[in-house]
Design an enzyme around this catalytic site. Structure first.
Site, PDB file in Angstrom:
ATOM      1  N   ASN A   1      29.083  41.024  44.445  1.00 52.45           N
ATOM      2  CA  ASN A   1      29.582  40.857  43.549  1.00 52.45           C
ATOM      3  C   ASN A   1      30.754  40.220  44.047  1.00 52.45           C
ATOM      4  O   ASN A   1      32.126  40.401  43.128  1.00 52.45           O
ATOM      5  CB  ASN A   1      29.641  42.025  42.182  1.00 52.45           C
ATOM      6  CG  ASN A   1      30.561  42.143  41.298  1.00 52.45           C
ATOM      7  OD1 ASN A   1      31.200  42.773  40.655  1.00 52.45           O
ATOM      8  ND2 ASN A   1      29.596  41.119  40.802  1.00 52.45           N
TER       9      ASN A   1
ATOM     10  N   HIS B   1      36.404  35.606  46.818  1.00 52.19           N
ATOM     11  CA  HIS B   1      35.329  35.823  48.220  1.00 52.19           C
ATOM     12  C   HIS B   1      35.297  34.222  48.372  1.00 52.19           C
ATOM     13  O   HIS B   1      35.110  33.721  49.742  1.00 52.19           O
ATOM     14  CB  HIS B   1      34.402  36.290  47.813  1.00 52.19           C
ATOM     15  CG  HIS B   1      34.383  37.996  47.737  1.00 52.19           C
ATOM     16  ND1 HIS B   1      34.110  38.417  46.454  1.00 52.19           N
ATOM     17  CD2 HIS B   1      34.484  39.031  48.356  1.00 52.19           C
ATOM     18  CE1 HIS B   1      34.173  39.682  46.284  1.00 52.19           C
ATOM     19  NE2 HIS B   1      34.381  40.641  47.743  1.00 52.19           N
TER      20      HIS B   1
ATOM     21  N   GLY C   1      41.344  39.225  52.428  1.00 50.05           N
ATOM     22  CA  GLY C   1      42.226  38.586  50.594  1.00 50.05           C
ATOM     23  C   GLY C   1      43.604  39.881  51.657  1.00 50.05           C
ATOM     24  O   GLY C   1      43.134  40.589  51.568  1.00 50.05           O
ATOM     25  N   GLU C   2      44.538  38.836  50.677  1.00 47.25           N
ATOM     26  CA  GLU C   2      45.797  39.848  50.165  1.00 47.25           C
ATOM     27  C   GLU C   2      46.295  40.633  49.041  1.00 47.25           C
ATOM     28  O   GLU C   2      46.298  41.129  49.012  1.00 47.25           O
ATOM     29  CB  GLU C   2      47.032  38.931  50.446  1.00 47.25           C
ATOM     30  CG  GLU C   2      47.123  37.946  52.083  1.00 47.25           C
ATOM     31  CD  GLU C   2      48.589  36.944  52.087  1.00 47.25           C
ATOM     32  OE1 GLU C   2      49.291  36.853  50.497  1.00 47.25           O
ATOM     33  OE2 GLU C   2      48.832  36.179  52.923  1.00 47.25           O
ATOM     34  N   LYS C   3      44.603  40.584  48.986  1.00 48.99           N
ATOM     35  CA  LYS C   3      45.043  41.539  47.894  1.00 48.99           C
ATOM     36  C   LYS C   3      45.127  42.832  48.366  1.00 48.99           C
ATOM     37  O   LYS C   3      45.267  43.558  47.316  1.00 48.99           O
ATOM     38  CB  LYS C   3      43.537  41.208  46.581  1.00 48.99           C
ATOM     39  CG  LYS C   3      43.408  42.056  44.967  1.00 48.99           C
ATOM     40  CD  LYS C   3      42.226  42.044  45.283  1.00 48.99           C
ATOM     41  CE  LYS C   3      41.363  42.841  44.777  1.00 48.99           C
ATOM     42  NZ  LYS C   3      41.554  44.085  44.294  1.00 48.99           N
ATOM     43  N   ASP C   4      44.014  43.436  48.794  1.00 49.57           N
ATOM     44  CA  ASP C   4      43.833  44.945  49.518  1.00 49.57           C
ATOM     45  C   ASP C   4      44.117  44.447  50.997  1.00 49.57           C
ATOM     46  O   ASP C   4      44.220  44.405  52.439  1.00 49.57           O
ATOM     47  CB  ASP C   4      42.054  44.903  50.156  1.00 49.57           C
ATOM     48  CG  ASP C   4      41.623  44.785  49.139  1.00 49.57           C
ATOM     49  OD1 ASP C   4      41.524  45.805  47.976  1.00 49.57           O
ATOM     50  OD2 ASP C   4      40.800  43.911  48.653  1.00 49.57           O
TER      51      ASP C   4
ATOM     52  N   HIS D   1      32.801  36.416  43.507  1.00 53.26           N
ATOM     53  CA  HIS D   1      33.933  35.796  42.858  1.00 53.26           C
ATOM     54  C   HIS D   1      34.855  35.405  43.177  1.00 53.26           C
ATOM     55  O   HIS D   1      34.521  34.627  45.069  1.00 53.26           O
ATOM     56  CB  HIS D   1      34.770  36.780  41.892  1.00 53.26           C
ATOM     57  CG  HIS D   1      35.424  37.803  42.594  1.00 53.26           C
ATOM     58  ND1 HIS D   1      36.733  37.557  43.426  1.00 53.26           N
ATOM     59  CD2 HIS D   1      35.536  39.067  43.039  1.00 53.26           C
ATOM     60  CE1 HIS D   1      37.440  39.063  43.951  1.00 53.26           C
ATOM     61  NE2 HIS D   1      36.615  39.569  44.043  1.00 53.26           N
ATOM     62  N   ALA D   2      36.237  34.140  42.865  1.00 51.68           N
ATOM     63  CA  ALA D   2      36.541  32.670  43.362  1.00 51.68           C
ATOM     64  C   ALA D   2      37.404  33.465  44.314  1.00 51.68           C
ATOM     65  O   ALA D   2      37.623  32.989  45.424  1.00 51.68           O
ATOM     66  CB  ALA D   2      37.376  32.478  42.521  1.00 51.68           C
TER      67      ALA D   2
ATOM     68  N   MET E   1      31.104  42.931  49.847  1.00 51.42           N
ATOM     69  CA  MET E   1      30.219  44.171  49.273  1.00 51.42           C
ATOM     70  C   MET E   1      29.890  43.754  48.096  1.00 51.42           C
ATOM     71  O   MET E   1      28.527  44.225  47.565  1.00 51.42           O
ATOM     72  CB  MET E   1      30.904  45.220  48.938  1.00 51.42           C
ATOM     73  CG  MET E   1      31.419  46.607  49.825  1.00 51.42           C
ATOM     74  SD  MET E   1      32.069  47.950  49.723  1.00 51.42           S
ATOM     75  CE  MET E   1      33.180  47.556  47.480  1.00 51.42           C
TER      76      MET E   1
END
Length: 252
Positions: A31, A36, A146-149, A33-34, A29
């Site tokens: 914006n 991505h 990513g595993e953050k989500d 960062h590292a 989406m």
């Protein structure tokens, strides 16, 4: 990097590619960062071509203010993509993506109702619907998330399996800042004082304590705890610092 502003233009190009070529896909989406960048690099190592997309998806925002204030940083995003192995970027507009007026939706009625789904009604409908649309447009060999989500990752894996989609879903480790705070586009909206509190959130959340004790420590810092829950051997959290909502998770 080749940029496509028109979906028909992209579809014609995609159809011209040899079926023998592998495509990796990491939707975004913007914006960026590292975190991505790590997805792009992982894809570029495993595929002939890497595709990404820039689309702030309105249907996954249950809070209109979040959608309104989501940072649009297209030029910087395209530069980061170029520097990290993206070959093709799709920049669709809302009218193209939702020509049906969001009449057709993908919905999961079990796991998607827990945690994020419980606190953000309709969020995962929007996520799964846009991911399905993008998968149909890109036709990737592999897709990177990513595993953050992590809850989102599991739902996308489940959707691909349930709907017999021939796409390999690749999970990539959460990228963190030096403080341990998970990289997130929302971090950019934190004030300096809120950022200090967010760093403390990351430290406290990863302590080897009960969820109840962690919640108590976070609330003592003025952090609003929406939930801290354990599921399938992972601990998940969603908190608010001011009006900025942050999520995180880790393997226990």
């Amino acid at each position: 990097m080749q940029i496509f502003h028109n979906l028909n233009e992209w579809i014609r190009f995609r159809n011209s590619l040899s079926p023998d070529l592998s495509l990796g896909f990491a939707p975004t989406m913007g914006n960026l960062h590292a975190g991505h960048a790590s997805l792009f690099l992982a894809s570029s190592k495993e595929n002939h071509y890497t595709v990404s997309s820039l689309f702030v998806n309105p249907t996954q925002f249950n809070n209109p203010d979040d959608y309104k204030h989501y940072p649009r940083t297209v030029d910087a995003d395209l530069e980061l993509m170029t520097q990290n192995g993206v070959d093709f970027c799709i920049l669709p507009n809302e009218n193209e993506i939702y020509a049906d007026g969001y009449a057709y939706q993908v919905q999961e009625n079990r796991f998607g109702q827990l945690m994020e789904g419980k606190h953000r009604p309709g969020h995962f409908n929007g996520v799964l619907t846009i991911v399905m649309k993008l998968f149909n447009l890109v036709k990737p060999t592999r897709a990177y998330f990513g595993e953050k989500d992590y809850q989102q990752l599991l739902l996308i894996q489940g959707m691909v399996k349930a709907l017999f989609m021939d796409i390999e879903i690749k999970s990539c480790p959460t990228v963190r800042e030096k403080s341990g705070l998970a990289c997130s586009s929302r971090n950019n909206r934190l004030t300096p004082s809120q950022r200090e509190i967010a760093d403390e959130f990351a430290k406290i959340f990863h302590q080897n304590k009960s969820s109840a004790m962690i919640s108590k420590e976070l609330e003592a810092l003025g952090i609003t705890v929406e939930y801290i829950e354990e599921f399938q051997g992972r601990r998940f959290a969603a908190v608010k610092i001011g009006d900025i909502r942050l999520i995180d998770n880790y393997l226990l």
